[in-house]
Design an enzyme around this catalytic site. Sequence first.
Site, PDB file in Angstrom:
ATOM      1  CG  PHE A  62       1.261  -2.902  -2.213  1.00 29.89           C
ATOM      2  CD1 PHE A  62       1.143  -2.710  -3.590  1.00 29.89           C
ATOM      3  CD2 PHE A  62       2.477  -2.617  -1.608  1.00 29.89           C
ATOM      4  CE1 PHE A  62       2.214  -2.250  -4.347  1.00 29.89           C
ATOM      5  CE2 PHE A  62       3.556  -2.147  -2.366  1.00 29.89           C
ATOM      6  CZ  PHE A  62       3.430  -1.963  -3.727  1.00 29.89           C
ATOM      7  CG  ASP A 107       4.128  -7.482   3.455  1.00 23.14           C
ATOM      8  OD1 ASP A 107       4.931  -6.748   4.079  1.00 23.14           O
ATOM      9  OD2 ASP A 107       3.791  -7.270   2.272  1.00 23.14           O
ATOM     10  CE  LYS A 132       6.654   1.052   2.232  1.00 16.94           C
ATOM     11  NZ  LYS A 132       5.899  -0.096   1.735  1.00 16.94           N
TER      12      LYS A 132
HETATM   13  C1  LIG Z   1       5.906  -0.931   0.576  1.00 15.21           C
HETATM   14  C2  LIG Z   1       5.433  -2.297   0.772  1.00 15.21           C
HETATM   15  C3  LIG Z   1       5.978  -3.369   0.053  1.00 15.21           C
HETATM   16  C4  LIG Z   1       6.989  -3.169  -1.043  1.00 15.21           C
HETATM   17  O1  LIG Z   1       8.173  -2.652  -0.588  1.00 15.21           O
HETATM   18  P1  LIG Z   1       9.262  -2.085  -1.615  1.00 15.21           P
HETATM   19  O2  LIG Z   1      10.435  -1.791  -0.751  1.00 15.21           O
HETATM   20  O3  LIG Z   1       8.659  -0.890  -2.261  1.00 15.21           O
HETATM   21  O4  LIG Z   1       9.520  -3.172  -2.593  1.00 15.21           O
HETATM   22  C5  LIG Z   1       5.542  -4.641   0.358  1.00 15.21           C
HETATM   23  N1  LIG Z   1       4.611  -4.854   1.302  1.00 15.21           N
HETATM   24  C6  LIG Z   1       4.071  -3.854   2.003  1.00 15.21           C
HETATM   25  C7  LIG Z   1       3.063  -4.158   3.060  1.00 15.21           C
HETATM   26  C8  LIG Z   1       4.448  -2.541   1.762  1.00 15.21           C
HETATM   27  O5  LIG Z   1       3.878  -1.533   2.438  1.00 15.21           O
END
Ligand SMILES: *Cc1c(COP(=O)(O)O)cnc(C)c1O
Length: 399
Positions: free
Chosen positions: A134, A221, A250
């Site tokens: 994701f 990520d 986050k």
């Molecule tokens: C939440 C998340 C995203 C997306 O972040 P947003 O701020 O909602 O765009 C991307 N990568 C990972 C691993 C995430 O947990």
Amino acid sequence: MSPADPMSPHVMNTYGRLPIALARGVGCRVWDTEGREYLDGLGGIAVNTLGHAHPKLVPALQEQVATLIHTSNYYHVTGQEVLAKKLTALSGLTNAFFCNSGLEANEAAIKMARKFGHDKGIANPQIVVYEHAFHGRSLATLSAGGNFKIQQGFGPLVDGFIRVPLNDIEALKRATTGNPNVVAVMFETIQGEGGIHPMRVDYLQQVRQLCDANDWLMMIDEVQCGIGRTGKWFAFEWAGIVPDVVQLAKGLGSGVPIGAVLAGTRAATIFQPGNHGTTFGGNPLAMRAGIETLTIMEDDGLLQHAAEMGTYLMGRLRTAFEGRPGVVDVRGQGLMIGMELAKPCGELLQRFLQAGLLVSITADKVVRILPPLIITHAEVDELIDKLVPVVNTFLDEQG
Ligand SMILES: *Cc1c(COP(=O)(O)O)cnc(C)c1O
């Protein structure tokens, strides 16, 4: 077609929300508009690093709001340099770009990888991505992600991605051997939305070697697993590696929207003036939130604390569900924990709420726990006391 949500009829119905609205919070505790109290085991999905209304963060942000919220990237922003210096020192990388969210950090990383390729004369650059990944919900990031449900209805997808399974170095080699267009490998150190699936340490080390041997960018990520969540600043540190690019968001602002891309020497000068930008990204308020979050984490020893609380919570969960039919696995690291059940368990959300507990369900069957890093020993006990009976009752039911 689902009808408008009666609690917010004018808001687009995009979330399938639980029927409460939260009004205030202190530490790991929040209260809804009816005055009911909840223990926060979710931290706004790994965002509220310092919990709610942190006594050191609040006055700093109040002062910043009263001084300067936003200027523009037409000018230098002092806080960007301060936060970039901190993040690069912590990560071993050299430069930072600031944006506002996780998907924006990933979008920037994808653009960076493509330009890295074009600069080398690769006209059709391709990025290796993973099953169940994701990376966000923009067109490029949902295309990079491995969740079909999120992609459905939004084609044509962005191309230029090659998908491989997790933790299988031979599969990665098979998918890329003889392909001169590969420019980068992009993944989460621990997949979050995908159900708390960690990359193995030896796999990460092998990917690092492959990236070095082929001049690919290793882009990690850490939007969910970074910023202390696993007990280290970055989850990749557990493998003793340094990536070329790291995407953050986050937990970095303790609730103030912020995203960042960190780059090491191979990637730090790919973007030149005019190549990438954002209006809000790196504004003084977000930078202050990031700087204060990191400073408070350092001053209060929150990495060590997150590691200890994570070990304690994991131990209590494993003891509670040892050999329990219906519980497939309890896994994760630090305060990023998933408990996989044998059957879909979305309905547990409502029951946890009734028990006064906020956690989430991801990948249909995984109870996900991502509390603020300030959670105390007593609050972990309380979380267990609330969670375990609800799960046990659910598992005892037929179906
Ligand atoms: C939440 C998340 C995203 C997306 O972040 P947003 O701020 O909602 O765009 C991307 N990568 C990972 C691993 C995430 O947990």
